[in-house]
Design an enzyme around this catalytic site. Structure first.
Site, short mmCIF file in Angstrom:
data_model
loop_
_atom_site.label_atom_id
_atom_site.label_comp_id
_atom_site.label_asym_id
_atom_site.label_seq_id
_atom_site.Cartn_x
_atom_site.Cartn_y
_atom_site.Cartn_z
N CYS A 83 0.81 -1.23 0.00
CA CYS A 83 0.00 0.00 0.00
C CYS A 83 0.84 1.28 0.00
CB CYS A 83 -0.95 -0.01 1.20
SG CYS A 83 -0.14 -0.43 2.75
N HIS A 95 -3.15 6.53 4.28
CA HIS A 95 -1.73 6.79 4.52
C HIS A 95 -1.34 8.17 3.97
CE1 HIS A 95 -1.31 2.72 5.68
NE2 HIS A 95 -0.52 2.25 4.74
#
Lengths: 333, 333
Positions: free
Chosen positions: B128, B241
């Site tokens: 990710c 994130h």
């Protein structure tokens, strides 16, 4: 010199920490004067088993004062510091008001204590993120000159004041309850979120916090040819800042050498346990004097082993502000 | 090719996001098979107004399946992907199991869609943090080769799974109530705190997450001479994130050129409002397909205007995992 101490901004987060640290360190004051805005004037405060009445900060507040610890914001420092100096006090100022003024020493006692002597009445305390970064970076720079430094910060709510800390908790309660989030002290939602430091952005795209780190480091290190770039971010933490620091040195250096230099550096605690994945966290640094350092690694993206990555955590209110100012005051005596 | 789809790990955070995205994008499946561990087998799940019974993931789960979306962890991928391939399915694997296997394409559709064709039954979905960094970095690299990249991450709890997201909320409740903090899914307290990514640390001092970002970027860009160094940090955010990215280019480049390149880049939204101090936050990226980019600045610490700083935010479960895998599946059809 005598030791009558005034605290300007005593009701704020840093002002309160001044009191804790003065007490812990048995600061040899003969008297204290507690100063704050008119809003708090007249309120009582108990310190070292003695009751004080908070007085309004005015230009007449400093008669007989030897050391004035200021933490009431830059505009109040600009307004009142000269009156304190005129009254014969030495001002240790926690705000950004005088940091870059040429004849005002900007001091981290572990780094440039000699600058204290050159004061003309005012000594400036650096920005919190600057202090926390450079306490561990200085001993490395002394051993092997730093050419370039890339820093990304993870800054606590406390840097925006006591109200911001309370609001972070309040926001967390609101998010958990599925309610809309209150943003008064904080510009945006910080609970379960983070945002770019919301100080004013200059024409080069950097915010004031980022430029403080660049300029203050140059002044404190007395070395303006270190290339520095910063990205300052506010995170959902109460009162300790972390920073990811990437360093390029002039000569080769190993993580072992860095660890050895930091193990004996003043104000630094090495917490770098790779085997159990235990590195500095904000809650480690909270309430502690030292800056914690870990994740000490060779940066293989810089040739000839001249690169090092560090990860640091330091209490924003303490070493980032109140403790550093009191360390300066101690050296004045 | 046909379009019978199996989802391995359907009860996890990414598995659940697979379902949302397949539905939103009207993925042209003829049938779905919902697979999970024996713990969830037999439970019912409603998807697109149809009820499915979750079946246990076994080596016999893939008869008649054309595309198998795996998100059940690396060990299950290693155990079951070959059975899916043997049954004639193409596996799009969200785990780290096959990412660095030479004949397995590692694909971000905005970057290297051509690699999909070379698959021998398995296509790997990148980490990710890697995806979120490189979606905006790729169009810049194509225009002006990147020499070096320094990344510090601000990673959400979702990367540690659904249990970690719930535990972050539970920890926040505990901290606010002054209770001890539960650490089961998360190694340390994350609420009002943060910690270094707790994947295993290698002999060079970097954790697995950091090395994934280095190696996967080299593989996806088909360019292993970009020097990359990363510091990966878990922060108190639920599911998006952020990353602070410092780039050194081969030739001079201005923030205006970067903004122009990113304005037309697929999968990228520029949110870079200096005047109102409005830049990407995790809550902006949450539930969104695109990676948000802001804080686009010249890095003056790199000579000749060859340095740029970026700040990015991307949904970890979506573009960081489920969406990217489904984009790969769409290109398979």
């Amino acid at each position: 010199m005598g030791c009558n101490v005034a605290i300007a901004g005593v009701t704020g987060a840093v002002g309160q920490e001044f009191l804790s640290i003065l007490s812990e360190r048995n600061f040899p004051a003969t008297s204290y004067r507690m100063l704050a805005s008119s809003r708090s004037a007249g309120k009582k405060i108990t310190f070292q088993n003695k009751e004080y009445i908070i007085e309004e900060l005015t230009r007449d507040s400093f008669k007989g004062i030897d050391i004035a610890l200021f933490s009431a914001g830059a505009s109040r420092s600009k307004e009142f510091a000269s009156a304190a100096v005129a009254a014969g006090a030495v001002v240790v100022d926690n705000s950004s008001a005088f940091r870059m003024t040429p004849d005002v020493p900007l001091v981290v006692p572990e780094i440039n204590p000699q600058a204290i002597k050159q004061h003309k009445g005012i000594i400036a305390n650096p920005n919190c993120s600057t202090i926390i970064a450079i306490v561990p970076v200085w001993p490395l720079h002394k051993a092997n000159k730093i050419k370039r430094m890339v820093v990304s910060t993870y800054q606590a709510a406390s840097g925006a004041g006591q109200a911001a800390m309370l609001e972070l908790e309040e926001q967390a309660r609101e998010v958990l309850a599925g309610k809309p989030v209150t943003c008064k002290a904080l510009k945006y939602q910080l609970a379960f979120n983070l945002f770019s430091h919301n100080s004013a952005i200059g024409p080069n795209g950097y915010n004031e916090e980022e430029m403080k780190m660049v300029k203050e480091t140059h002044k404190i290190f007395d070395c303006s040819d270190i290339a520095i770039t910063c990205t300052c971010i506010r995170v959902a933490v109460l009162r300790a800042h972390c920073e990811s620091i990437n360093l390029e040195f002039t000569d080769p250096i190993t993580p072992e050498e860095v660890r050895e230099l930091l193990n004996t550096a003043p104000g630094v605690t090495v917490l770098d346990d790779r085997a159990s994945n235990r590195f500095p966290m904000p809650i480690d640094a909270t309430g502690k004097d030292n800056v914690f350092v870990g994740r000490i690694r060779q940066d293989e993206s810089i040739p000839d082993n001249r690169g090092i990555n560090l990860w640091v955590a330091g209490d924003q209110i303490r070493k980032g502000a109140a403790l550093n100012a009191i360390q300066i005051a101690e050296r004045l005596l």
